[in-house]
Each structure stands twice: as structure tokens, then as C-alpha cells.
Design an enzyme around this catalytic site. Structure first.
Site, mmCIF file in Angstrom:
data_model
loop_
_atom_site.group_PDB
_atom_site.id
_atom_site.type_symbol
_atom_site.label_atom_id
_atom_site.label_comp_id
_atom_site.label_asym_id
_atom_site.label_seq_id
_atom_site.Cartn_x
_atom_site.Cartn_y
_atom_site.Cartn_z
ATOM 1 N N ARG A 176 -17.700 -7.995 12.274
ATOM 2 C CA ARG A 176 -16.489 -8.239 11.502
ATOM 3 C C ARG A 176 -15.888 -9.633 11.694
ATOM 4 N NH1 ARG A 176 -18.978 -4.882 9.895
ATOM 5 N NH2 ARG A 176 -18.457 -2.728 9.416
ATOM 6 N N SER A 226 -10.615 0.636 5.865
ATOM 7 C CA SER A 226 -10.568 0.954 7.286
ATOM 8 C C SER A 226 -9.616 -0.011 7.987
ATOM 9 C CB SER A 226 -11.972 0.850 7.887
ATOM 10 O OG SER A 226 -11.963 1.188 9.246
ATOM 11 N N GLU A 296 -8.530 -4.285 11.852
ATOM 12 C CA GLU A 296 -9.565 -4.917 11.041
ATOM 13 C C GLU A 296 -8.915 -5.525 9.809
ATOM 14 O OE1 GLU A 296 -13.178 -3.110 8.436
ATOM 15 O OE2 GLU A 296 -13.317 -2.800 10.590
#
Length: 304
Positions: A176, A226, A296
Site C-alpha cells: 500500500r 477498506s 489506509e
């Protein structure tokens, strides 16, 4: 007054650039939240994007880059300066087994384009709602695949508006994150190396992943996807569920009843509702399990 002066100067120096003052940003995020941008610009070419960056630097105007807002929360106070929206740079083409996509193209559309071209490798991306630029920025992934698995080259602009070509190893892709985020590059275009395969096989895989996504994710409500990164040795959704937070609501924002890793907008939520709920989830999970959840989702802008 300041905004009007900057807008007039921007129109004079870059006359073909689309410029909108005081644009509501809630329309450009998947959560349907966010305040206004002082100036909202939409470049239709690489050159216009570069000129906008150089204008912002020369005139000391804050500049924020906006993709399609899928993994983003914009605060209720909006964003000062210029917001550059890259949705118009969405061309997709094929060269042999390579697919070349503009930063504004939806990564879902790129996966569908690959299917039609009988090219395999992007099946995992068939349910990722972000743009190509956002996917490179955070090395997006799903169901065991990541953008870095198939990406071989990217065209970017530096923070000073200079064109730069990055090879795969220069992207330094990790879970990520990538060098694009670290160096504040603006993605313009990406090149993916794929492999020839039977369309039927590719389609079956994409249908299987789509069914899994629809069964597990709360697609019926606006959300930012998410919210938390996967902590080592754990699953964020499971930790949130075990902490008794599934269904917990602040304002119009709710921890999804379908998947606790998602926060959904069920009743005209504000960005502040989202942020307060995120903070509450982090504190509660930390108290219950000792695990600190890292976001995130990207949060930008100013408080109201």
C-alpha cells in the site's frame, strides 16, 4: 478576493484549462462528503497538467491532486488553493501484450479492456474502484494481486512539473505504498505487461472475484473502501468485530454490518462523522486487543 485574482491569472496564463471556483468536492468522493475547493481545475492533456503545477509553484498557490476519490476523505472545510482533477486523462490502448492507461482511467475499466484484448494479469483489479493514478500511488491490490505485479513503467510529473519516466524498480512498491507517494509525483500514465490467455478463462476468474466482492463488501452504500491497513498477523475487520464495533454509528457514518473493515455513509454523513468514527474504532481496538490500526484511507483538507 484572493481566489478571484488567482482564477483570473490562471485563465490568462493557461486559457484552455477548465477552471471552476468554489466547487463542492462531495461529488468527487466515494463517501459523498467534503467541503469546497477554492479553485477546481480539469486538465485535458499532460501539458496542461504540467503547466498547472508550474503555475502553482510560481505563484505559491497550494496544489492538491485528486483522482476519483475512492479511498479518500476530504474534510468538511474543503481544500484551499487549487485542486487538480485528473479524470479527463482516461485513455486506454494496447501495444502487443502491453496495456497503456491514463491516470484518470478507472482500474476496473482497464481490467475489462484487458479482458476484451485476451490479456491476463489484471483480473484481481476487476473490483478495485480507484483510478490508475491512485492505484499506482498506493500500490493497490486485492485477492492476492497487486498493481506492482504487472506494472512495468509509469510516466509522472515531479513536484516542479517536470516529466519523468519511471521503471518498475524505481517505483519501490511495497504494501500500500510506493515511491510515487514518497516523492509526491503526479501519475500521468502507466504501462502494464500482461500475458495472452483465453477470454473465457479470464472472464470466469473476474466473475468469481466479483461474486466474492459483492458477497462481502457493502456496495449498497457510499464508502471509502477498506479504511484500515491489514495489521501484521491480524485482519482489521476481525479486530473491529471482536471489539463489538460492528454497526457502531456516529452521525451518518456506520461501521458496516456487512464487513467491519468498511465505514459506510448510511444517512448524509459528514467527513467529521467519518473521522470521529475512525478515531473511536482505533482507540477501542487498541484498548481491546493492543493492536493500533493504521488508516489506509487518505484524509485531506481542512476542518470546517
Amino acid at each position: 478576493m484572493y481566489t478571484t485574482q488567482i482564477m483570473e491569472q490562471l485563465k490568462q496564463e493557461i486559457p484552455t484549462l477548465i477552471v471552476k471556483p468554489n466547487e463542492d468536492l462531495a461529488a468527487y468522493t466515494f463517501t459523498k462528503t467534503g467541503g469546497q475547493a477554492d479553485l477546481f481545475v480539469m486538465p485535458t492533456s499532460h501539458q496542461l497538467a504540467a503547466e498547472t503545477i508550474k503555475f502553482a509553484n510560481t505563484n505559491n498557490v497550494p496544489l492538491t491532486i485528486l483522482g476519483n476519490g475512492s479511498n479518500l476523505i476530504i474534510k468538511d472545510g474543503g481544500i484551499r488553493g487549487i485542486v487538480m482533477y485528473l479524470d479527463a486523462l482516461h485513455a486506454i490502448k494496447r501495444e502487443g501484450t502491453k496495456v497503456i492507461a491514463g491516470c484518470g482511467a478507472k482500474i476496473i475499466d482497464v481490467s475489462r479492456f484487458a479482458l476484451e484484448a485476451s490479456l491476463s494479469g489484471l483480473e484481481f483489479a476487476c473490483g478495485i474502484p480507484g483510478s490508475v493514478g491512485g492505484a499506482l500511488y498506493m500500490n493497490a491490490g486485492a485477492y492476492g494481486g497487486e498493481i506492482s505485479d504487472v506494472l512495468i513503467e509509469a510516466t509522472v510529473l515531479t513536484p516542479t512539473g517536470e516529466l519523468k519516466y519511471l521503471q518498475k524498480d524505481q517505483l519501490e512498491a511495497k504494501y500500500r505504498k510506493s515511491s510515487i507517494a514518497d516523492n509526491h509525483y503526479v501519475v500521468l500514465e502507466a504501462v502494464f505487461e500482461l500475458t495472452l490467455a483465453e477470454p473465457h478463462t479470464i472472464r470466469l476468474k473476474m466473475e468469481e472475484l466479483t461474486e466474492m466482492r459483492e458477497a462481502k463488501q457493502p456496495l449498497e452504500y457510499p464508502s471509502c473502501g477498506s479504511v484500515f491497513k491489514r495489521p501484521p498477523g491480524h485482519f482489521a475487520g476481525k479486530l473491529i468485530q471482536d471489539a463489538g464495533l460492528q454497526g457502531h454509528q456516529i452521525g451518518g457514518a456506520q461501521v458496516s454490518m456487512k464487513h467491519a473493515g468498511f465505514i459506510v455513509n448510511i444517512d448524509h454523513a459528514s467527513a467529521t462523522d467519518y473521522m470521529e468514527l475512525i478515531d473511536h474504532v482505533q482507540k477501542t481496538v487498541s484498548e481491546k486487543s493492543g493492536v493500533l490500526l493504521e488508516t489506509e484511507v487518505k484524509i485531506i483538507g481542512e476542518d470546517k
